[in-house]
Design a protein around this motif. Structure first.
Motif, PDB file in Angstrom:
ATOM      1  N   ILE A 115      28.607  54.609  41.729  1.00 39.82           N
ATOM      2  CA  ILE A 115      28.546  55.086  43.149  1.00 39.82           C
ATOM      3  C   ILE A 115      29.875  54.242  43.750  1.00 39.82           C
ATOM      4  N   GLU A 116      30.092  53.066  43.719  1.00 38.39           N
ATOM      5  CA  GLU A 116      30.962  52.115  44.252  1.00 38.39           C
ATOM      6  C   GLU A 116      32.356  52.886  43.621  1.00 38.39           C
ATOM      7  N   ILE A 117      32.497  52.895  42.517  1.00 36.26           N
ATOM      8  CA  ILE A 117      33.763  53.390  42.156  1.00 36.26           C
ATOM      9  C   ILE A 117      34.156  54.653  42.574  1.00 36.26           C
ATOM     10  N   GLN A 118      32.968  55.791  42.738  1.00 37.05           N
ATOM     11  CA  GLN A 118      33.291  56.755  43.327  1.00 37.05           C
ATOM     12  C   GLN A 118      33.835  56.723  44.719  1.00 37.05           C
ATOM     13  N   LYS A 119      33.190  55.871  45.480  1.00 39.99           N
ATOM     14  CA  LYS A 119      33.716  55.784  46.804  1.00 39.99           C
ATOM     15  C   LYS A 119      35.074  55.372  46.997  1.00 39.99           C
ATOM     16  N   ALA A 120      35.568  54.188  46.025  1.00 34.20           N
ATOM     17  CA  ALA A 120      36.934  53.864  45.830  1.00 34.20           C
ATOM     18  C   ALA A 120      37.776  54.934  45.583  1.00 34.20           C
ATOM     19  N   LEU A 121      37.348  55.722  44.534  1.00 32.73           N
ATOM     20  CA  LEU A 121      38.406  57.049  44.186  1.00 32.73           C
ATOM     21  C   LEU A 121      38.765  57.511  45.315  1.00 32.73           C
ATOM     22  N   ASN A 122      37.908  58.112  46.118  1.00 33.07           N
ATOM     23  CA  ASN A 122      38.208  58.625  47.248  1.00 33.07           C
ATOM     24  C   ASN A 122      39.324  58.416  48.466  1.00 33.07           C
ATOM     25  N   VAL A 123      39.623  57.102  48.105  1.00 35.89           N
ATOM     26  CA  VAL A 123      40.596  56.590  49.056  1.00 35.89           C
ATOM     27  C   VAL A 123      41.744  55.836  48.475  1.00 35.89           C
ATOM     28  N   MET A 124      41.449  55.306  47.167  1.00 32.01           N
ATOM     29  CA  MET A 124      42.491  54.545  46.292  1.00 32.01           C
ATOM     30  C   MET A 124      42.890  55.186  45.228  1.00 32.01           C
ATOM     31  N   LYS A 125      44.137  54.579  44.694  1.00 35.03           N
ATOM     32  CA  LYS A 125      44.714  55.131  43.606  1.00 35.03           C
ATOM     33  C   LYS A 125      43.909  54.657  42.244  1.00 35.03           C
ATOM     34  N   VAL A 126      43.852  55.498  41.321  1.00 32.10           N
ATOM     35  CA  VAL A 126      43.018  55.066  39.885  1.00 32.10           C
ATOM     36  C   VAL A 126      43.755  53.841  39.367  1.00 32.10           C
ATOM     37  N   ALA A 127      45.149  53.646  39.276  1.00 28.14           N
ATOM     38  CA  ALA A 127      45.830  52.476  38.839  1.00 28.14           C
ATOM     39  C   ALA A 127      45.451  51.198  39.674  1.00 28.14           C
ATOM     40  N   ASP A 128      45.012  51.339  40.931  1.00 27.10           N
ATOM     41  CA  ASP A 128      44.805  50.184  41.854  1.00 27.10           C
ATOM     42  C   ASP A 128      43.573  49.819  41.453  1.00 27.10           C
ATOM     43  N   ILE A 129      42.604  50.697  41.237  1.00 24.59           N
ATOM     44  CA  ILE A 129      41.040  50.441  40.939  1.00 24.59           C
ATOM     45  C   ILE A 129      40.823  49.990  39.518  1.00 24.59           C
ATOM     46  N   GLU A 130      41.709  50.185  38.667  1.00 28.27           N
ATOM     47  CA  GLU A 130      41.822  49.504  37.348  1.00 28.27           C
ATOM     48  C   GLU A 130      42.353  47.932  37.440  1.00 28.27           C
ATOM     49  N   LYS A 131      43.128  47.782  38.186  1.00 28.07           N
ATOM     50  CA  LYS A 131      43.710  46.413  38.453  1.00 28.07           C
ATOM     51  C   LYS A 131      42.520  45.616  38.849  1.00 28.07           C
ATOM     52  N   VAL A 132      41.800  46.233  40.212  1.00 26.89           N
ATOM     53  CA  VAL A 132      40.704  45.188  40.799  1.00 26.89           C
ATOM     54  C   VAL A 132      39.869  45.030  39.546  1.00 26.89           C
ATOM     55  N   LEU A 133      39.295  45.925  38.955  1.00 26.51           N
ATOM     56  CA  LEU A 133      38.238  45.707  37.876  1.00 26.51           C
ATOM     57  C   LEU A 133      38.744  44.734  37.017  1.00 26.51           C
ATOM     58  N   GLY A 134      39.858  44.717  36.368  1.00 25.29           N
ATOM     59  CA  GLY A 134      40.300  44.240  35.343  1.00 25.29           C
ATOM     60  C   GLY A 134      40.598  42.668  35.999  1.00 25.29           C
ATOM     61  N   PHE A 135      41.135  42.352  37.063  1.00 19.72           N
ATOM     62  CA  PHE A 135      41.374  41.082  37.731  1.00 19.72           C
ATOM     63  C   PHE A 135      40.034  40.628  38.093  1.00 19.72           C
ATOM     64  N   LYS A 136      38.984  41.283  38.604  1.00 28.57           N
ATOM     65  CA  LYS A 136      37.690  40.796  38.751  1.00 28.57           C
ATOM     66  C   LYS A 136      37.133  40.072  37.318  1.00 28.57           C
ATOM     67  N   MET A 137      37.361  40.995  36.354  1.00 31.30           N
ATOM     68  CA  MET A 137      36.512  40.432  35.132  1.00 31.30           C
ATOM     69  C   MET A 137      37.273  39.142  34.706  1.00 31.30           C
ATOM     70  N   LEU A 138      38.597  39.245  34.691  1.00 30.98           N
ATOM     71  CA  LEU A 138      39.355  37.842  34.418  1.00 30.98           C
ATOM     72  C   LEU A 138      38.986  36.681  35.207  1.00 30.98           C
ATOM     73  N   VAL A 139      38.689  36.937  36.682  1.00 33.58           N
ATOM     74  CA  VAL A 139      38.584  35.681  37.302  1.00 33.58           C
ATOM     75  C   VAL A 139      37.207  35.367  36.912  1.00 33.58           C
ATOM     76  N   GLU A 140      36.070  36.417  36.682  1.00 33.83           N
ATOM     77  CA  GLU A 140      34.792  35.804  36.259  1.00 33.83           C
ATOM     78  C   GLU A 140      34.826  35.120  34.907  1.00 33.83           C
ATOM     79  N   ILE A 141      35.591  35.687  33.995  1.00 33.55           N
ATOM     80  CA  ILE A 141      35.664  34.830  32.758  1.00 33.55           C
ATOM     81  C   ILE A 141      36.493  33.720  32.576  1.00 33.55           C
ATOM     82  N   ILE A 142      37.550  33.598  33.292  1.00 33.71           N
ATOM     83  CA  ILE A 142      38.340  32.691  33.277  1.00 33.71           C
ATOM     84  C   ILE A 142      38.626  31.337  34.608  1.00 33.71           C
ATOM     85  N   GLY A 143      38.297  32.307  35.520  1.00 33.49           N
ATOM     86  CA  GLY A 143      38.296  31.519  36.832  1.00 33.49           C
ATOM     87  C   GLY A 143      39.540  31.658  37.426  1.00 33.49           C
ATOM     88  N   GLU A 144      39.642  31.700  38.718  1.00 28.77           N
ATOM     89  CA  GLU A 144      40.803  31.859  39.556  1.00 28.77           C
ATOM     90  C   GLU A 144      41.811  30.632  39.342  1.00 28.77           C
TER      91      GLU A 144
END
Length: 101
Positions: free
Chosen positions: A29-58
């Motif tokens: 549902i969150e991703i569907q909401k974001a898809l209504n207003v954001m580019k898919v490439a930007d959502i991919e960047k967000v999800l990938g970055f969030k995962m890297l931050v979670e695993i490696i740390g900022e």
């Protein structure tokens, strides 16, 4: 008061961090909401970055220069935009995550 060692023992024994990480996963549902207003490439960047931050740390991402300062800042801004878009109609309670470093 409890000691850090005891706290860590309880967190690891009952696998509390794994439960909390699972609850923190983005849902459809969150991703569907974001898809209504954001580019898919930007959502991919967000999800990938969030995962890297979670695993490696900022801190490590910055210290090891995996991202240039401008790119890192842009990713943080994309996360803010993503969060704003998925939370427009409701306020989602933030999930608790306890780092054991």
């Amino acid at each position: 008061m409890i000691t850090k060692a005891f706290f860590t023992y309880i967190i690891e024994k009952f696998k509390i961090n794994e439960l909390l990480k699972f609850q923190n996963k983005s849902n459809d549902i969150e991703i569907q909401k974001a898809l209504n207003v954001m580019k898919v490439a930007d959502i991919e960047k967000v999800l990938g970055f969030k995962m890297l931050v979670e695993i490696i740390g900022e801190k490590t991402l910055l210290e090891k220069c995996y991202y240039k300062d401008g790119t890192f800042r842009n990713r943080k801004e994309l996360i803010d935009e993503y969060n704003k878009n998925i939370n427009q109609n409701h306020n989602k309670q933030k999930q608790l995550y306890i780092p054991l470093d």
